[in-house]
Design an enzyme around this catalytic site. Sequence first.
Site, PDB file in Angstrom:
ATOM      1  N   ASP A   1       0.804  -1.231   0.000  1.00 18.20           N
ATOM      2  CA  ASP A   1       0.000   0.000   0.000  1.00 18.20           C
ATOM      3  C   ASP A   1       0.833   1.275   0.000  1.00 18.20           C
ATOM      4  OD1 ASP A   1      -2.290  -1.605   0.116  1.00 18.20           O
ATOM      5  OD2 ASP A   1      -2.265  -1.632   2.308  1.00 18.20           O
TER       6      ASP A   1
ATOM      7  N   GLY B   1       1.596   3.065  -2.522  1.00 23.28           N
ATOM      8  CA  GLY B   1       1.234   3.981  -3.606  1.00 23.28           C
ATOM      9  C   GLY B   1       1.845   3.508  -4.932  1.00 23.28           C
ATOM     10  N   LYS B   2       2.076   2.199  -5.036  1.00 18.10           N
ATOM     11  CA  LYS B   2       2.691   1.622  -6.257  1.00 18.10           C
ATOM     12  C   LYS B   2       1.849   1.916  -7.488  1.00 18.10           C
ATOM     13  CE  LYS B   2       2.371  -2.415  -4.361  1.00 18.10           C
ATOM     14  NZ  LYS B   2       2.025  -2.088  -2.969  1.00 18.10           N
TER      15      LYS B   2
ATOM     16  N   LYS C   1      -0.207   4.368  -8.116  1.00 19.77           N
ATOM     17  CA  LYS C   1      -0.102   5.762  -8.576  1.00 19.77           C
ATOM     18  C   LYS C   1       1.172   5.930  -9.409  1.00 19.77           C
ATOM     19  CE  LYS C   1       0.975  10.407  -7.543  1.00 19.77           C
ATOM     20  NZ  LYS C   1       0.822  11.676  -6.872  1.00 19.77           N
TER      21      LYS C   1
ATOM     22  N   GLY D   1      -4.716  -4.227  -3.578  1.00 20.03           N
ATOM     23  CA  GLY D   1      -5.697  -3.183  -3.844  1.00 20.03           C
ATOM     24  C   GLY D   1      -4.920  -1.978  -4.330  1.00 20.03           C
ATOM     25  N   HIS D   2      -5.036  -1.661  -5.604  1.00 27.61           N
ATOM     26  CA  HIS D   2      -4.210  -0.619  -6.214  1.00 27.61           C
ATOM     27  C   HIS D   2      -5.086   0.556  -6.643  1.00 27.61           C
ATOM     28  CE1 HIS D   2      -0.794  -3.682  -7.237  1.00 27.61           C
ATOM     29  NE2 HIS D   2      -0.975  -3.502  -5.945  1.00 27.61           N
TER      30      HIS D   2
ATOM     31  N   GLN E   1       1.961  -5.977  -3.300  1.00 30.31           N
ATOM     32  CA  GLN E   1       2.496  -6.094  -1.930  1.00 30.31           C
ATOM     33  C   GLN E   1       3.816  -5.312  -1.789  1.00 30.31           C
ATOM     34  OE1 GLN E   1       1.324  -9.454  -3.391  1.00 30.31           O
ATOM     35  NE2 GLN E   1      -0.574  -8.497  -2.802  1.00 30.31           N
TER      36      GLN E   1
ATOM     37  N   LYS F   1       3.076  10.271  -0.238  1.00 31.03           N
ATOM     38  CA  LYS F   1       2.296  10.739   0.931  1.00 31.03           C
ATOM     39  C   LYS F   1       3.068  11.700   1.829  1.00 31.03           C
ATOM     40  CE  LYS F   1      -1.503   7.945   1.336  1.00 31.03           C
ATOM     41  NZ  LYS F   1      -2.400   7.007   1.992  1.00 31.03           N
TER      42      LYS F   1
ATOM     43  N   ASP G   1       2.745  14.749   1.828  1.00 36.31           N
ATOM     44  CA  ASP G   1       1.761  15.765   2.235  1.00 36.31           C
ATOM     45  C   ASP G   1       1.055  15.420   3.544  1.00 36.31           C
ATOM     46  OD1 ASP G   1       0.800  13.688   0.299  1.00 36.31           O
ATOM     47  OD2 ASP G   1      -1.153  14.415   0.962  1.00 36.31           O
TER      48      ASP G   1
HETATM   49  P1  GDP Z   1      -0.680   0.397  -3.590  1.00 37.59           P
HETATM   50  O1  GDP Z   1      -1.317  -0.870  -3.138  1.00 37.59           O
HETATM   51  O2  GDP Z   1       0.769   0.455  -3.275  1.00 37.59           O
HETATM   52  O3  GDP Z   1      -0.956   0.730  -5.024  1.00 37.59           O
HETATM   53  O4  GDP Z   1      -1.343   1.569  -2.704  1.00 37.59           O
HETATM   54  P2  GDP Z   1      -2.898   1.720  -2.312  1.00 37.59           P
HETATM   55  O5  GDP Z   1      -3.663   2.152  -3.496  1.00 37.59           O
HETATM   56  O6  GDP Z   1      -3.388   0.508  -1.592  1.00 37.59           O
HETATM   57  O7  GDP Z   1      -2.812   2.837  -1.201  1.00 37.59           O
HETATM   58  C1  GDP Z   1      -2.253   4.078  -1.445  1.00 37.59           C
HETATM   59  C2  GDP Z   1      -3.304   5.152  -1.111  1.00 37.59           C
HETATM   60  O8  GDP Z   1      -2.678   6.413  -0.997  1.00 37.59           O
HETATM   61  C3  GDP Z   1      -4.330   5.310  -2.215  1.00 37.59           C
HETATM   62  O9  GDP Z   1      -5.554   5.690  -1.657  1.00 37.59           O
HETATM   63  C4  GDP Z   1      -3.764   6.460  -3.060  1.00 37.59           C
HETATM   64  O10 GDP Z   1      -4.745   7.182  -3.773  1.00 37.59           O
HETATM   65  C5  GDP Z   1      -3.151   7.313  -1.985  1.00 37.59           C
HETATM   66  N1  GDP Z   1      -1.956   8.093  -2.371  1.00 37.59           N
HETATM   67  C6  GDP Z   1      -0.953   7.746  -3.210  1.00 37.59           C
HETATM   68  N2  GDP Z   1       0.014   8.682  -3.227  1.00 37.59           N
HETATM   69  C7  GDP Z   1      -0.393   9.652  -2.356  1.00 37.59           C
HETATM   70  C8  GDP Z   1       0.192  10.868  -1.906  1.00 37.59           C
HETATM   71  O11 GDP Z   1       1.294  11.253  -2.281  1.00 37.59           O
HETATM   72  N3  GDP Z   1      -0.522  11.600  -0.995  1.00 37.59           N
HETATM   73  C9  GDP Z   1      -1.749  11.210  -0.528  1.00 37.59           C
HETATM   74  N4  GDP Z   1      -2.358  11.968   0.359  1.00 37.59           N
HETATM   75  N5  GDP Z   1      -2.318  10.049  -0.937  1.00 37.59           N
HETATM   76  C10 GDP Z   1      -1.655   9.289  -1.832  1.00 37.59           C
HETATM   77  P1  IMO Z   2      -0.951  -4.157  -2.257  1.00 42.62           P
HETATM   78  O1  IMO Z   2      -0.515  -4.700  -3.586  1.00 42.62           O
HETATM   79  C1  IMO Z   2      -0.928  -4.591   2.060  1.00 42.62           C
HETATM   80  C2  IMO Z   2      -0.926  -8.692   3.593  1.00 42.62           C
HETATM   81  C3  IMO Z   2      -2.133  -9.156   4.375  1.00 42.62           C
HETATM   82  C4  IMO Z   2      -1.486 -10.121   5.341  1.00 42.62           C
HETATM   83  C5  IMO Z   2      -0.403 -10.781   4.460  1.00 42.62           C
HETATM   84  C6  IMO Z   2      -0.832 -12.113   3.866  1.00 42.62           C
HETATM   85  O2  IMO Z   2      -2.230  -3.403  -2.306  1.00 42.62           O
HETATM   86  O3  IMO Z   2       0.156  -3.401  -1.608  1.00 42.62           O
HETATM   87  P2  IMO Z   2      -2.435 -12.752   1.850  1.00 42.62           P
HETATM   88  O4  IMO Z   2      -3.915 -12.505   1.672  1.00 42.62           O
HETATM   89  O5  IMO Z   2      -1.578 -12.186   0.776  1.00 42.62           O
HETATM   90  O6  IMO Z   2      -2.132 -14.196   2.115  1.00 42.62           O
HETATM   91  O7  IMO Z   2      -2.083 -11.977   3.225  1.00 42.62           O
HETATM   92  O8  IMO Z   2      -0.128  -9.869   3.426  1.00 42.62           O
HETATM   93  N1  IMO Z   2      -1.218  -8.158   2.243  1.00 42.62           N
HETATM   94  C7  IMO Z   2      -1.164  -6.862   1.930  1.00 42.62           C
HETATM   95  N2  IMO Z   2      -0.959  -5.773   2.702  1.00 42.62           N
HETATM   96  N3  IMO Z   2      -1.090  -4.461   0.727  1.00 42.62           N
HETATM   97  C8  IMO Z   2      -1.275  -5.536  -0.051  1.00 42.62           C
HETATM   98  O9  IMO Z   2      -1.286  -5.469  -1.412  1.00 42.62           O
HETATM   99  C9  IMO Z   2      -1.367  -6.809   0.537  1.00 42.62           C
HETATM  100  N4  IMO Z   2      -1.575  -8.054   0.076  1.00 42.62           N
HETATM  101  C10 IMO Z   2      -1.453  -8.874   1.125  1.00 42.62           C
HETATM  102  O10 IMO Z   2      -2.748  -8.082   5.040  1.00 42.62           O
HETATM  103  O11 IMO Z   2      -0.821  -9.412   6.356  1.00 42.62           O
HETATM  104 MG    MG Z   3      -2.845  -1.519  -1.835  1.00 42.19          MG
END
Ligand code: GDP
Ligand code: IMO
Ligand code: MG
Length: 427
Positions: free
Chosen positions: A13, A15-16, A18, A40-41, A225, A332, A334
């Site tokens: 999570d 911000g990959k 983005k 969840g991207h 991840q 993030k 900000d």
């Molecule tokens: P990923 O799984 O690595 O793609 O990241 P996620 O989408 O799960 O979580 C990142 C969250 O941070 C999302 O809601 C993005 O819209 C948000 N995000 C990404 N970059 C920034 C940033 O620079 N600032 C803020 N405030 N939010 C950001």
């Molecule tokens: P993105 O790509 C954050 C975590 C789960 C748990 C562990 C194992 O959005 O960054 P799993 O269901 O994969 O067997 O769970 O890994 N986990 C993540 N945490 N972002 C993710 O994906 C994740 N995918 C799995 O919360 O701790």
């Molecule tokens: Mg994510």
Amino acid sequence: MDNTVVIGAQWGDEGKAKITDILAENADIIIRYQGGCNAGHTVVADGKTFKFHLIPSGILYKDKLCFIGAGTVIYPEVLAQEIEDLKKDNINLSGLKISPLASITMPYHIDIDGYSEDNAKGSAKIGTTKKGIGPTYTDKISRHGIKVQDLFDEDGLSKKLDNILPLKNKELTMVYGLKEYTKEEIMNLCKKYAEIIKSYVCNDWQKIFHEAIKNKKSILFEGAQGVMLDVDWGTYPYVTSSNPVAGGACTGSGFGPNVMKEIIGVSKAYITRVGEGPFATELNDEVGEKIRNIGHEFGTTTGRPRRTGWFDAVVAKYGVLVSGLTSMALTKLDVFDTFDEIKVCTAYKDTRNGDVYEYYPTNVNIHEYLEPIYETHAGWKTDISKIRKYEDLPENAKKYISRLEELMGVKISIVSVGPDRDQTIFR
Ligand code: GDP
Ligand code: IMO
Ligand code: MG
């Protein structure tokens, strides 16, 4: 653009998506190489939010090939939903390609994952997303998996199920006390799955990849991840069941390591983690709550509140090493706009004997005895979300960035100051 791998450098999570979406503008091919719908991207393009689980974060551009690679695990029900949602948003899916070698998550994988999580006691709980990820990869490695190509080979699939299903049913009923599946049920499900996937299966991927290399096309590899959730390099057993590290981009995509030129790690300016496992800089106080609220730190896939904490340079340095990062994208930043001070962990101290760890201790059992050693930085107390040039950032923000670079030993090439595409500073 040089061929680039984008990976998470923390616990996911970061911000990959983005960063992938932005870089995808200059890429020809985007490949998701591992993981499944545990990911969840989020991409925010011109104010509109898109959430991807399996489909590469380059799909918003019309003219790109977006591969769901061989190293991924696909739950077709989630894929179908994702496809439907994108179609509703009028996103063109003609570039979507699915590897015939990707693995299929079957309903029994989800049953087992859910049961294991709900019944695990104490330290056995991992906090998985219950999307069947672990059991699907387990079957792949034990050579009992169903691949995308099996869905289109009825005879082959039938023979495979004759071998797999009796064992799987024994496991379901005798180990877990769960219901078994008839062969007819699974064959019918596989027909449904084939229907969902059919128009996207890419059987000529070798020709496409061969020509991509020959014609010097730009390839972008999208990890899910993060390094610390890697099954080999993460905080085992509190990890996912695949290889998010840059090496996973080779095994999961079908391109060799010589093809990859840039490896960009993505780190938040702080850290979050969902699920169980060690997290040295975790803040179980009002500062952690403040980060969670300002950063909207709730899981994209499960909605769970994310654990929050200060930036950990020991983790970052570890990611730079095991993934060979050539630069970092810092997201993030900000979120700290209203903070008086910001801490960074530079090492850990062992409370039992005073030993100092500058490198990541990979035995998770000792983490309960470790405490972070912090240095404190002054905040900038300015809204940076509208800044687009590095020089325009407040001095204290630039000092924070420089110090992180020094601690990690790698340059921060991208700074993100908001979720939207344009809230990005390139250096
Ligand atoms: P990923 O799984 O690595 O793609 O990241 P996620 O989408 O799960 O979580 C990142 C969250 O941070 C999302 O809601 C993005 O819209 C948000 N995000 C990404 N970059 C920034 C940033 O620079 N600032 C803020 N405030 N939010 C950001
Ligand atoms: P993105 O790509 C954050 C975590 C789960 C748990 C562990 C194992 O959005 O960054 P799993 O269901 O994969 O067997 O769970 O890994 N986990 C993540 N945490 N972002 C993710 O994906 C994740 N995918 C799995 O919360 O701790
Ligand atoms: Mg994510």
